[in-house]
Design a protein around this motif. Sequence first.
Motif, PDB file in Angstrom:
ATOM      1  N   TYR A 103      63.852  49.774  10.705  1.00 57.26           N
ATOM      2  CA  TYR A 103      64.498  50.397  11.854  1.00 57.26           C
ATOM      3  C   TYR A 103      63.987  49.803  13.160  1.00 57.26           C
ATOM      4  N   THR A 104      64.885  49.564  14.084  1.00 51.94           N
ATOM      5  CA  THR A 104      64.557  49.147  15.440  1.00 51.94           C
ATOM      6  C   THR A 104      65.723  49.504  16.340  1.00 51.94           C
ATOM      7  N   VAL A 105      65.478  49.530  17.644  1.00 48.94           N
ATOM      8  CA  VAL A 105      66.546  49.791  18.605  1.00 48.94           C
ATOM      9  C   VAL A 105      67.092  48.448  19.082  1.00 48.94           C
ATOM     10  N   TYR A 106      68.409  48.289  18.971  1.00 49.43           N
ATOM     11  CA  TYR A 106      69.037  47.029  19.365  1.00 49.43           C
ATOM     12  C   TYR A 106      70.314  47.344  20.126  1.00 49.43           C
ATOM     13  N   PRO A 107      70.791  46.400  20.940  1.00 46.57           N
ATOM     14  CA  PRO A 107      70.255  45.051  21.127  1.00 46.57           C
ATOM     15  C   PRO A 107      68.962  45.092  21.941  1.00 46.57           C
ATOM     16  N   ALA A 108      68.117  44.074  21.717  1.00 44.69           N
ATOM     17  CA  ALA A 108      66.822  44.031  22.416  1.00 44.69           C
ATOM     18  C   ALA A 108      67.056  43.842  23.915  1.00 44.69           C
TER      19      ALA A 108
ATOM     20  N   ASP B 129      71.967  50.907  20.320  1.00 43.46           N
ATOM     21  CA  ASP B 129      71.960  51.535  21.649  1.00 43.46           C
ATOM     22  C   ASP B 129      73.381  51.476  22.190  1.00 43.46           C
ATOM     23  N   MET B 130      74.093  52.620  22.163  1.00 42.92           N
ATOM     24  CA  MET B 130      75.506  52.611  22.545  1.00 42.92           C
ATOM     25  C   MET B 130      75.694  52.482  24.049  1.00 42.92           C
ATOM     26  N   PHE B 131      74.608  52.745  24.856  1.00 46.55           N
ATOM     27  CA  PHE B 131      74.696  52.516  26.299  1.00 46.55           C
ATOM     28  C   PHE B 131      74.794  51.031  26.636  1.00 46.55           C
ATOM     29  N   SER B 132      74.456  50.178  25.662  1.00 48.63           N
ATOM     30  CA  SER B 132      74.460  48.734  25.914  1.00 48.63           C
ATOM     31  C   SER B 132      75.874  48.159  25.942  1.00 48.63           C
TER      32      SER B 132
ATOM     33  N   VAL C  50      66.660  53.499  29.930  1.00 49.03           N
ATOM     34  CA  VAL C  50      67.007  54.524  28.947  1.00 49.03           C
ATOM     35  C   VAL C  50      67.764  53.867  27.787  1.00 49.03           C
ATOM     36  N   TYR C  51      67.442  54.350  26.577  1.00 45.99           N
ATOM     37  CA  TYR C  51      68.119  53.880  25.374  1.00 45.99           C
ATOM     38  C   TYR C  51      68.816  55.074  24.704  1.00 45.99           C
ATOM     39  N   THR C  52      69.984  54.810  24.108  1.00 44.84           N
ATOM     40  CA  THR C  52      70.713  55.875  23.364  1.00 44.84           C
ATOM     41  C   THR C  52      70.881  55.413  21.924  1.00 44.84           C
ATOM     42  N   SER C  53      69.822  55.525  21.181  1.00 49.40           N
ATOM     43  CA  SER C  53      69.794  54.977  19.825  1.00 49.40           C
ATOM     44  C   SER C  53      70.423  55.956  18.833  1.00 49.40           C
ATOM     45  N   ILE C  54      71.190  55.402  17.876  1.00 50.75           N
ATOM     46  CA  ILE C  54      71.752  56.193  16.775  1.00 50.75           C
ATOM     47  C   ILE C  54      70.660  56.428  15.756  1.00 50.75           C
ATOM     48  N   ILE C  55      70.299  57.718  15.553  1.00 46.63           N
ATOM     49  CA  ILE C  55      69.204  58.015  14.611  1.00 46.63           C
ATOM     50  C   ILE C  55      69.717  58.726  13.356  1.00 46.63           C
ATOM     51  N   TYR C  56      70.831  59.468  13.472  1.00 44.32           N
ATOM     52  CA  TYR C  56      71.437  60.098  12.296  1.00 44.32           C
ATOM     53  C   TYR C  56      72.885  59.607  12.186  1.00 44.32           C
ATOM     54  N   LEU C  57      73.308  59.287  10.949  1.00 46.37           N
ATOM     55  CA  LEU C  57      74.712  58.912  10.704  1.00 46.37           C
ATOM     56  C   LEU C  57      75.034  59.185   9.241  1.00 46.37           C
ATOM     57  N   GLU C  58      75.822  60.225   9.007  1.00 43.62           N
ATOM     58  CA  GLU C  58      76.181  60.642   7.646  1.00 43.62           C
ATOM     59  C   GLU C  58      77.690  60.432   7.436  1.00 43.62           C
ATOM     60  N   PRO C  59      78.113  60.093   6.235  1.00 41.21           N
ATOM     61  CA  PRO C  59      77.265  59.800   5.079  1.00 41.21           C
ATOM     62  C   PRO C  59      76.523  58.472   5.259  1.00 41.21           C
TER      63      PRO C  59
ATOM     64  N   ALA D 236      70.270  59.842  20.138  1.00 49.43           N
ATOM     65  CA  ALA D 236      69.277  60.505  20.989  1.00 49.43           C
ATOM     66  C   ALA D 236      68.920  59.631  22.185  1.00 49.43           C
ATOM     67  N   ILE D 237      68.607  60.265  23.315  1.00 47.70           N
ATOM     68  CA  ILE D 237      68.137  59.541  24.502  1.00 47.70           C
ATOM     69  C   ILE D 237      66.637  59.229  24.330  1.00 47.70           C
ATOM     70  N   VAL D 238      66.308  57.958  24.462  1.00 47.55           N
ATOM     71  CA  VAL D 238      64.901  57.505  24.353  1.00 47.55           C
ATOM     72  C   VAL D 238      64.551  56.791  25.651  1.00 47.55           C
ATOM     73  N   LYS D 239      63.539  57.311  26.339  1.00 46.81           N
ATOM     74  CA  LYS D 239      63.119  56.669  27.582  1.00 46.81           C
ATOM     75  C   LYS D 239      62.272  55.434  27.276  1.00 46.81           C
ATOM     76  N   LYS D 240      62.154  54.587  28.266  1.00 41.69           N
ATOM     77  CA  LYS D 240      61.492  53.300  28.085  1.00 41.69           C
ATOM     78  C   LYS D 240      60.063  53.469  27.576  1.00 41.69           C
TER      79      LYS D 240
END
Length: 780
Positions: A136-141, A167-170, A146-155, A114-118
């Motif tokens: 849980y935290t968003v990394y790398p610090a 944050d895959m944008f990093s 804008v952050y693109t944090s992974i919030i769901y990952l199955e299994p 998901a996109i998470v704004k600052k």
Amino acid sequence: MPNVRHIKNSAAKNHNPLWNSFVILFVGLIITFGVSHYVSQDDESQSQKEFVLACNEVKTKIFLRINLHVQFLLNASSFFEASQLVTRKEWEQFNKFSTVNENFKGVQGFGYAAIVKKEQLKKHIQNIQKEGFSKYTVYPAGDRAVYTSIIYLEPYNERNARALGFDMFSESVRRKAMEKARDYNMPVLSGKVVLRQETKKNVQAGTLIYVPVYKNTLINTIAERRSAILGWVFSPFRMDDLMKSILEEWKLDGDKNIHLKIYDGEFLSQKTLLFDNHENSIKSSDTKIRTRILPVLFNNKKWTLVFSQPIGSSFFFSGKTLVAAIGGIVISLLLFALSYSLLITKRRAKIIAWRLSQDLSVKNKEYERINNSLKKNYKKLISSKEKLKEAISELQKAKIKAEESDQLKSAFLANMSHEIRTPMNGIMGFAELLKEADLSSEEQKNYLEIIEKSGTRLLNIINDIVDISKIEAGQMNAVFSATNIDELLQYIHTFFKPETQEKGVLLLLKTPPDGDETIIRTDREKLYAILINLVKNAIKFTIKGIIEFGYTEKDDHIEFFVKDTGIGIPKDRHNAIFERFIQADFNDKMARQGAGLGLSIAKAYVELLGGKIWVESEPEKGSIFYFTIPSMVKLEENYCTEINMPACQFYSEIAKLKILIAEDDKISRLLILKVLNPFGKEIITAKTGVEAVKICRNNPDIDLILMDMQMPQMNGYEATKEIRKFNKKVIIVAQTAFALEGDKEKTIKAGCDGYISKPIKKEELSRLLQSHFGKQRELN
């Protein structure tokens, strides 16, 4: 008068049959090489086609699997866009399908970033932690707009938990793929990355597929898409796991022997290498390799597939080329032998004609002398004329006989060509059919029986040619020993009874009614060969009815007979059938197998034993063949005799033996190894006589030696003599492909305990082992 020896030598120099036969052999070997090379090239072409087909099918499988994952992610994107809010539980339920579907093996998982704004970052972290993810935290610090944090990952497992909050944008490679997916609203495959799920062990190259998720609004332009973006659904792949799942049914490094490398993009380097089935890497620099490079495109993202496969260097290791080469060599050697025999016969005929011409010249001179003295003695003149007429008549008869002999030789050569090609056709044809993969076990068994029968027929033809050659050369001798006539006839009756029963013919044995056994001194093997030839002929030419054979005792000889109810023989052919290369049906109205040598060999053997042979027959009424042999010395009934009867059905258990096989031919060595394997605790092989002597000297506990009599460096006779100097107890069995008269006595004289001729049969070798190692255990 010219010197006879000088003329013969001159003829030999101008027309050397050996050189002509070698030319035929050389041409045959060249043709064999050409055919074998053609078959090899055909095999190589077929192998290339199979390689191309395999490469294309692997490419298709990879393309279809990636598209399958893309389709699932498109469905997931639609799932997000259709709902105002997708909870973690709903995402888990949506992904349950992928965990049970066989087609989704090899994927690390299905996630949502998901996109998470600052300004929303702090609240976002708190909300996720309230769901039960306290760490849980968003990394790398770092401070980013804008952050693109992974919030769901199955299994959700131990590996995937490592990627939660990343944050895959990093990371530049991931960001480039995500931005492309966002701006162009299409699935995008990333470049080569190392997944966050990797541990320190077994690190694999990775890649990801991204599909954008937008708000429900217009997204026709890049600006509208950037404004409406909510996040991305994605699938991470560990390349080794993905490819093994795609190619699990394709053993590329097994039967197909194909080496596959996959590169990211067009540049082939270790930096862009995504996958390598390195277990089958080609190590030898001398091996020829075929290579095929295929691109795979996923929405303008290219993977380069590099296939390679080693190419065999020698065509003689192919099954088809081996059969073609062996068949061609055998036929070339037979043609060499037959042409040499024919040319020798022609040269002898020319010498005979020349001698007869010289005799005629002498007679002419004698006639001239008589003519000059005509006035003195008129009666002598008349007598000389009569002698001259007789000489001319004999000359004409000799000429006709020579021409007849030449015609018979030509007919024999044509017949031999047919008789050799027929079983060879059976061997090569059914050997080819055995390569078909869909044959049943019953069909395979039938084909092998046909090949075995064809080989036996070919061997019988060769044996007949060898025997008739020895008879013509005057090298056939009789070896007299005690022979039990009744046991020999009973053995022949037992041997042929199954064949006659299958044909519907009754086989009867008739012996003198007194019940006493008849034992005489004669050549047992030649008597056996005469009877076998006559009984086989009776079976061949009798369609129904009775075959009866036996003997009666006369004053000074024994009279044998073989009677049948077959097709019969015309009276004008009674004498001709005993000539060489002639069958009764000369015009081949009823074609039968055979070279026309059996009766001529039987007649030669009968005469060698001091007897005579004749036939009484009429067409359609059957035939009776008679032959006699002198009684010589009649022995007592309890006189010890040796008859080659079938071995006792009781086989004693043989202890595990230590065996040495001295054989320079690879195929013969392999056959003997297979036959002796059940009897051996240790089997050693030697390729030369020198090597055999050395091994025997270093292994004094060897129980049995199978000694080939014809080996390089030191032959089997010399090797046996050397071994007997320091080891008198070891059992040595001679094996030879010559199988000529006197071979057995020669091997025994050299120090061998037994003898077996090639081709070696499993049953015969087993009986030989029983005779040397089984008897002792029975007595114990």
